[in-house]
Write a protein that holds these residues in place. Structure first.
Motif, mmCIF file in Angstrom:
data_model
loop_
_atom_site.group_PDB
_atom_site.id
_atom_site.type_symbol
_atom_site.label_atom_id
_atom_site.label_comp_id
_atom_site.label_asym_id
_atom_site.label_seq_id
_atom_site.Cartn_x
_atom_site.Cartn_y
_atom_site.Cartn_z
ATOM 1 N N ARG A 193 0.821 -1.202 0.000
ATOM 2 C CA ARG A 193 0.000 0.000 0.000
ATOM 3 C C ARG A 193 0.865 1.266 0.000
ATOM 4 N NH1 ARG A 193 -2.882 -0.301 5.353
ATOM 5 N NH2 ARG A 193 -0.772 -0.963 5.935
ATOM 6 N N GLU A 194 0.282 2.358 -0.484
ATOM 7 C CA GLU A 194 0.994 3.630 -0.492
ATOM 8 C C GLU A 194 1.347 4.077 0.932
ATOM 9 O OE1 GLU A 194 1.960 5.241 -3.137
ATOM 10 O OE2 GLU A 194 0.843 4.207 -4.735
ATOM 11 N N VAL A 195 0.504 3.716 1.915
ATOM 12 C CA VAL A 195 0.732 4.196 3.284
ATOM 13 C C VAL A 195 1.861 3.455 3.989
ATOM 14 C CG1 VAL A 195 -1.639 4.997 3.573
ATOM 15 C CG2 VAL A 195 -1.058 2.655 4.239
ATOM 16 N N TRP A 196 2.451 2.451 3.340
ATOM 17 C CA TRP A 196 3.552 1.744 4.001
ATOM 18 C C TRP A 196 4.773 2.645 4.154
ATOM 19 C CZ3 TRP A 196 3.472 -2.282 6.958
ATOM 20 C CH2 TRP A 196 4.664 -2.893 7.333
ATOM 21 N N LEU A 197 5.027 3.498 3.183
ATOM 22 C CA LEU A 197 6.188 4.381 3.263
ATOM 23 C C LEU A 197 6.159 5.256 4.517
ATOM 24 C CD1 LEU A 197 8.805 5.548 2.094
ATOM 25 C CD2 LEU A 197 7.382 7.147 0.786
ATOM 26 N N PRO A 198 5.060 5.983 4.806
ATOM 27 C CA PRO A 198 5.066 6.756 6.055
ATOM 28 C C PRO A 198 5.158 5.887 7.308
ATOM 29 C CG PRO A 198 2.926 6.888 4.967
ATOM 30 C CD PRO A 198 3.872 6.291 3.986
ATOM 31 N N THR A 199 4.682 4.642 7.243
ATOM 32 C CA THR A 199 4.878 3.735 8.377
ATOM 33 C C THR A 199 6.365 3.507 8.626
ATOM 34 O OG1 THR A 199 2.776 2.587 8.043
ATOM 35 C CG2 THR A 199 4.473 1.395 9.248
ATOM 36 N N MET A 200 7.106 3.246 7.570
ATOM 37 C CA MET A 200 8.545 3.007 7.704
ATOM 38 C C MET A 200 9.282 4.274 8.130
ATOM 39 S SD MET A 200 9.033 -0.216 7.174
ATOM 40 C CE MET A 200 7.578 -0.272 8.236
ATOM 41 N N GLN A 201 8.839 5.427 7.659
ATOM 42 C CA GLN A 201 9.441 6.684 8.111
ATOM 43 C C GLN A 201 9.194 6.897 9.602
ATOM 44 O OE1 GLN A 201 7.542 8.975 4.776
ATOM 45 N NE2 GLN A 201 9.544 9.974 4.699
ATOM 46 N N THR A 202 8.008 6.520 10.063
ATOM 47 C CA THR A 202 7.696 6.641 11.486
ATOM 48 C C THR A 202 8.611 5.755 12.322
ATOM 49 O OG1 THR A 202 5.387 7.203 11.053
ATOM 50 C CG2 THR A 202 5.899 6.317 13.230
ATOM 51 N N VAL A 203 8.815 4.504 11.890
ATOM 52 C CA VAL A 203 9.693 3.590 12.619
ATOM 53 C C VAL A 203 11.109 4.160 12.686
ATOM 54 C CG1 VAL A 203 10.736 1.289 12.624
ATOM 55 C CG2 VAL A 203 8.309 1.559 12.073
ATOM 56 N N ALA A 204 11.615 4.647 11.543
ATOM 57 C CA ALA A 204 12.964 5.197 11.510
ATOM 58 C C ALA A 204 13.094 6.406 12.430
ATOM 59 C CB ALA A 204 13.327 5.582 10.073
ATOM 60 N N LEU A 205 12.111 7.291 12.387
ATOM 61 C CA LEU A 205 12.139 8.487 13.233
ATOM 62 C C LEU A 205 12.023 8.135 14.707
ATOM 63 C CD1 LEU A 205 9.902 10.887 11.141
ATOM 64 C CD2 LEU A 205 12.185 11.442 11.991
ATOM 65 N N GLU A 206 11.150 7.197 15.007
ATOM 66 C CA GLU A 206 10.903 6.804 16.397
ATOM 67 C C GLU A 206 12.118 6.116 16.993
ATOM 68 O OE1 GLU A 206 6.975 4.826 18.064
ATOM 69 O OE2 GLU A 206 8.246 3.308 17.099
ATOM 70 N N GLY A 207 12.707 5.185 16.242
ATOM 71 C CA GLY A 207 13.829 4.401 16.748
ATOM 72 C C GLY A 207 15.176 5.018 16.470
ATOM 73 N N ARG A 208 15.190 6.084 15.648
ATOM 74 C CA ARG A 208 16.443 6.698 15.231
ATOM 75 C C ARG A 208 17.402 5.624 14.716
ATOM 76 N NH1 ARG A 208 13.719 11.133 15.262
ATOM 77 N NH2 ARG A 208 14.643 13.028 16.171
ATOM 78 N N CYS A 209 16.878 4.849 13.761
ATOM 79 C CA CYS A 209 17.629 3.749 13.162
ATOM 80 C C CYS A 209 17.391 3.766 11.652
ATOM 81 C CB CYS A 209 17.201 2.407 13.754
ATOM 82 S SG CYS A 209 15.412 2.107 13.714
ATOM 83 N N PHE A 210 18.244 3.089 10.920
ATOM 84 C CA PHE A 210 18.007 2.895 9.496
ATOM 85 C C PHE A 210 16.957 1.801 9.319
ATOM 86 C CE2 PHE A 210 22.259 4.760 9.445
ATOM 87 C CZ PHE A 210 22.112 5.716 8.452
ATOM 88 N N VAL A 211 16.024 2.018 8.417
ATOM 89 C CA VAL A 211 15.003 1.021 8.110
ATOM 90 C C VAL A 211 15.198 0.555 6.673
ATOM 91 C CG1 VAL A 211 12.537 0.597 7.793
ATOM 92 C CG2 VAL A 211 13.324 1.905 9.772
ATOM 93 N N LEU A 212 15.311 -0.750 6.505
ATOM 94 C CA LEU A 212 15.425 -1.358 5.174
ATOM 95 C C LEU A 212 14.215 -2.262 4.987
ATOM 96 C CD1 LEU A 212 18.500 -1.435 6.693
ATOM 97 C CD2 LEU A 212 19.114 -1.939 4.311
ATOM 98 N N SER A 213 13.289 -1.850 4.120
ATOM 99 C CA SER A 213 12.016 -2.546 3.945
ATOM 100 C C SER A 213 11.978 -3.217 2.575
ATOM 101 C CB SER A 213 10.860 -1.549 4.087
ATOM 102 O OG SER A 213 9.610 -2.190 3.959
ATOM 103 N N ALA A 214 11.965 -4.552 2.570
ATOM 104 C CA ALA A 214 11.983 -5.336 1.338
ATOM 105 C C ALA A 214 10.615 -5.959 1.093
ATOM 106 C CB ALA A 214 13.051 -6.427 1.420
ATOM 107 N N HIS A 215 10.074 -5.735 -0.098
ATOM 108 C CA HIS A 215 8.731 -6.183 -0.454
ATOM 109 C C HIS A 215 8.801 -7.180 -1.608
ATOM 110 C CE1 HIS A 215 6.657 -2.409 1.309
ATOM 111 N NE2 HIS A 215 7.950 -2.334 1.603
ATOM 112 N N GLN A 216 7.830 -8.066 -1.680
ATOM 113 C CA GLN A 216 7.719 -8.917 -2.858
ATOM 114 C C GLN A 216 7.100 -8.127 -4.013
ATOM 115 O OE1 GLN A 216 6.601 -12.933 -3.182
ATOM 116 N NE2 GLN A 216 7.010 -13.487 -1.050
ATOM 117 N N TYR A 217 7.554 -8.432 -5.227
ATOM 118 C CA TYR A 217 6.813 -8.091 -6.444
ATOM 119 C C TYR A 217 6.420 -9.422 -7.057
ATOM 120 C CZ TYR A 217 5.615 -6.827 -11.174
ATOM 121 O OH TYR A 217 4.946 -6.706 -12.371
ATOM 122 N N PHE A 218 5.134 -9.720 -7.054
ATOM 123 C CA PHE A 218 4.660 -11.075 -7.348
ATOM 124 C C PHE A 218 3.439 -10.991 -8.262
ATOM 125 C CE2 PHE A 218 1.898 -14.669 -5.915
ATOM 126 C CZ PHE A 218 2.680 -15.715 -6.389
#
Length: 311
Positions: A193-218
């Motif tokens: 979903r389009e809203v996954w990107l802001p979810t990952m930005q929230t995790v990165a901002l909250e944890g002050r960590c790098f987030v690497l999010s890998a998705h299937q293209y199927f």
């Protein structure tokens, strides 16, 4: 090591064909390593598959014979950890010389789990995380992980850790990983979903960590002729469209998101950015209020049967 080259691989399983999927895994990890990747993250259930659109014959109070056979077929694609298939992933990581995080469907007895396996660059299995909360119909085919799988392996690159798909909406799980010092938060998912990107930005901002999010293209064409998802039989139908991304500790998008194609995304990850970010927000440090809020994490193995006495 201050700067680490991270990569996320966006690709789909060769559904119900474990041998082809393993070859695809080896090729993709090799390609990522050629691009300079030192840490490589792959999607949820890459080994074993995510048969989107199947219902496994479930209705309230009912299960069908066809659904039971779908489950049997799916079980045959799962892997034992430890076991020969897990060893094959070890060889792939070692041959490429990369730290590898890969989503698998793991079998334990007759129960399957959605899991992430962590390997170092020498091919050693250094961590296993089982999804603690499968979502919706996933609970029909996958069991629940326990606290033993909240792992944060320490490596020469830094502290790895992560969560699978909608586990990232469990604030307690995220907080436990932050407490373990995760620097590279590795996400394996099929959420497109389009809203996954802001979810990952929230995790990165909250944890002050790098987030690497890998998705299937199927696509439907990635499955065999006798795979019958509700979406239909057109081989061009996109069942999971991707959305992979890499995010900095201050929420900046370093790569992606990419949709509607297979891709390998890379970015240089400067670990100094983690400390710079925690200057004004450390949710398990100066920005915490343990006098008001505490989290208890049970890391005791949850076994249905315990034997006491002589062996």
């Amino acid at each position: 090591m201050t700067i680490v080259t991270g990569a996320v691989i966006q690709a789909g399983t060769c559904l119900f064909d474990k041998e082809r999927t393993f070859q695809k895994l080896a090729d993709l990890v090799h390609d990522a390593a050629k691009q300079g990747a030192e840490l490589v993250v792959l999607p949820e259930a890459f080994i074993g598959g995510y048969p989107k659109g199947l219902d496994f014959g479930v209705r309230l109070g009912m299960r069908s014979d066809e659904g039971r056979d779908d489950f049997r077929r799916y079980f045959e694609q799962s892997i034992a950890v430890p076991g020969p298939d897990a060893d094959r992933i070890s060889e792939i990581a070692a041959n490429a010389g990369v730290h590898l995080v890969v989503g698998v469907v793991e079998r334990d007895g007759a129960t399957m789990h959605c899991a992430q396996l962590y390997y170092d660059a020498a091919g050693h299995l250094i961590g296993k995380h089982r999804k603690v909360m499968p979502t919706a119909l996933e609970r029909v085919v996958w069991g629940f992980g326990d606290g033993t799988g909240i792992v944060a392996p320490k490596t020469g690159l830094g502290v790895l850790g992560g969560a699978i798909c909608w586990e990232n909406y469990l604030p307690q799980l995220r907080l436990a990983l932050y407490q373990k010092g995760v620097e590279f938060y590795c996400v394996s998912t099929v959420d497109d979903r389009e809203v996954w990107l802001p979810t990952m930005q929230t995790v990165a901002l909250e944890g002050r960590c790098f987030v690497l999010s890998a998705h299937q293209y199927f696509t439907r064409g990635d499955g065999p002729a006798d795979y019958n998802p509700i979406q239909g039989d057109d081989p061009e139908t996109k069942l999971i469209r991707g959305g992979s991304c890499i995010i900095s500790p201050l929420g900046k998008v370093l790569a992606g998101p990419v949709f509607d194609e297979e891709a390998i995304l890379t970015a240089e990850l400067d670990k100094d950015e983690i400390v710079r970010g925690k200057y004004d927000l450390d949710v398990v440090g100066h920005y915490a209020r343990p006098d008001l809020f505490t989290l208890l994490v049970n890391e005791t193995p949850q076994r249905p049967v315990e034997f006491v006495g002589e062996e």
